[in-house]
Design a protein around this motif. Sequence first.
Motif, PDB file in Angstrom:
ATOM      1  N   PRO A 101       0.881  -1.287  -0.054  1.00 44.90           N
ATOM      2  CA  PRO A 101      -0.053   0.011  -0.086  1.00 44.90           C
ATOM      3  C   PRO A 101       0.915   1.303   0.124  1.00 44.90           C
TER       4      PRO A 101
ATOM      5  N   THR B 117     -12.436  -2.335  -3.159  1.00 41.03           N
ATOM      6  CA  THR B 117     -12.222  -3.294  -2.320  1.00 41.03           C
ATOM      7  C   THR B 117     -10.616  -2.869  -2.066  1.00 41.03           C
ATOM      8  N   ARG B 118      -9.937  -3.525  -0.938  1.00 41.93           N
ATOM      9  CA  ARG B 118      -8.722  -3.051  -0.473  1.00 41.93           C
ATOM     10  C   ARG B 118      -7.827  -2.911  -1.649  1.00 41.93           C
ATOM     11  N   TYR B 119      -6.753  -2.066  -1.364  1.00 36.79           N
ATOM     12  CA  TYR B 119      -5.592  -1.842  -2.165  1.00 36.79           C
ATOM     13  C   TYR B 119      -4.942  -2.865  -2.703  1.00 36.79           C
ATOM     14  N   ALA B 120      -4.561  -3.967  -1.864  1.00 38.64           N
ATOM     15  CA  ALA B 120      -3.685  -5.282  -2.254  1.00 38.64           C
ATOM     16  C   ALA B 120      -4.540  -6.161  -3.033  1.00 38.64           C
ATOM     17  N   GLU B 121      -6.051  -6.168  -2.701  1.00 35.30           N
ATOM     18  CA  GLU B 121      -6.817  -7.054  -3.655  1.00 35.30           C
ATOM     19  C   GLU B 121      -7.068  -6.485  -4.903  1.00 35.30           C
ATOM     20  N   ASN B 122      -7.480  -5.367  -4.945  1.00 38.15           N
ATOM     21  CA  ASN B 122      -7.354  -4.762  -6.231  1.00 38.15           C
ATOM     22  C   ASN B 122      -6.280  -4.812  -7.250  1.00 38.15           C
ATOM     23  N   CYS B 123      -4.979  -4.730  -6.525  1.00 38.25           N
ATOM     24  CA  CYS B 123      -3.863  -4.966  -7.414  1.00 38.25           C
ATOM     25  C   CYS B 123      -3.756  -6.386  -7.811  1.00 38.25           C
TER      26      CYS B 123
ATOM     27  N   HIS C  89      -5.328  -1.546 -13.557  1.00 45.18           N
ATOM     28  CA  HIS C  89      -5.793  -1.227 -12.299  1.00 45.18           C
ATOM     29  C   HIS C  89      -6.987  -0.294 -12.259  1.00 45.18           C
TER      30      HIS C  89
END
Length: 194
Positions: free
Chosen positions: A3, A18-24, A12
């Motif tokens: 993050p 959703t959370r940043y890590a999950e989106n990535c 992207h």
Amino acid sequence: MVPGYTGYIPKHEDHFGTRYAENCKNAIDDFARDMNTSKDRRKQLTRQPPKTPVRVEAKPYVSLNQVQHSVSPYFMNINNPAKTFMPGYTGFIPRARSRFAMDYPNLTREALVDFTQRQQHLKKLDKKPVVLNQQCEKSNASSPGCKQAIYINGGLLPHYTGYLPGHKFRFGDTFGTSSRYFHAAANRRSTTAY
């Protein structure tokens, strides 16, 4: 991705909510899937036999609705009624600026005829020698009284691009005044020489 990473992540922009890590992670998975399908597609295209052309060269296009001109109006005979430009032509028409109050075909025809006649006249003059003084041609040109003047009385035109002897050493005057000085000095030298 950690993050706070500010670099580019392909695909992207398609994932959010959703959370940043999950989106990535979802974006990178989509990108990898697209890369694999494009590799498979390239392999399929390379397996196909090469295409052979139907003809070596394309046939020339001939419109069925428009009359084809084989000769440019510039090169047509003066008596030819087709020696004109089609209405709507926006290019340059020589000798047409001074003609007014005519319809377009007649205006262009008259201008082209005038242009052609002048060009023919210039071709005839091209073969004739240049005579500077008619009296010198009739009498003996080597006689001392026969002077062949190159520069005319008065100053030269401002955009004259020929050679004017000594002009580069004169300054502070206009071009016309400076060339008049040259002409007066040349006349003094020629009268004192004889």
